[in-house]
Design a protein around this motif. Structure first.
Motif: not given
Length: 111
Positions: A11-12, A15-21, A23-24
């Motif tokens: 999942e990381y 979604n890498r780089g998203e500000e929440s969830g 991706g962090q």
């Protein structure tokens, strides 16, 4: 435990780089298990290139957390009341979340 962390890593990456969830990158990983659980998932994190601190929660014979363990090191928390209360509140919230999730799934399946 390995399956859950494998999914978290995937999942990381997705979604890498998203500000929440997901991706962090997590700041810390606490496992509800001792040195055996830490040893089981450490190679998985190493293979993914994650350098996130990884600790397991060691229980006493009454199923209360008595220590936090890393790789072959143990930090007693039983006598440190604020730390013990903080870790216990984390465990309680995780348990509540898991029970609610399973109840929702069971209810949906019944319908």
């Amino acid at each position: 435990m390995r399956e859950v962390l494998s999914r978290r890593i995937l999942e990381y990456e997705a979604n890498r780089g998203e500000e929440s969830g997901f991706g962090q990158m997590p700041d810390l990983i606490l496992l509800d298990g001792g040195n055996e659980h830490v040893s089981a998932v450490k190679p998985l994190l190493d293979a993914a290139g994650w350098t996130v601190p990884l600790y397991g929660l060691v229980k006493d014979d009454k199923h209360r957390t008595r220590a936090i363990t890393g790789e072959n090191e143990e930090i007693a928390i039983g006598y440190k009341k604020p730390v013990f209360n903080f870790v216990t509140s984390i465990q309680d919230e995780v348990h509540r979340f898991a029970v609610d999730y399973h109840r929702k799934r069971r209810s949906a399946a019944a319908l």
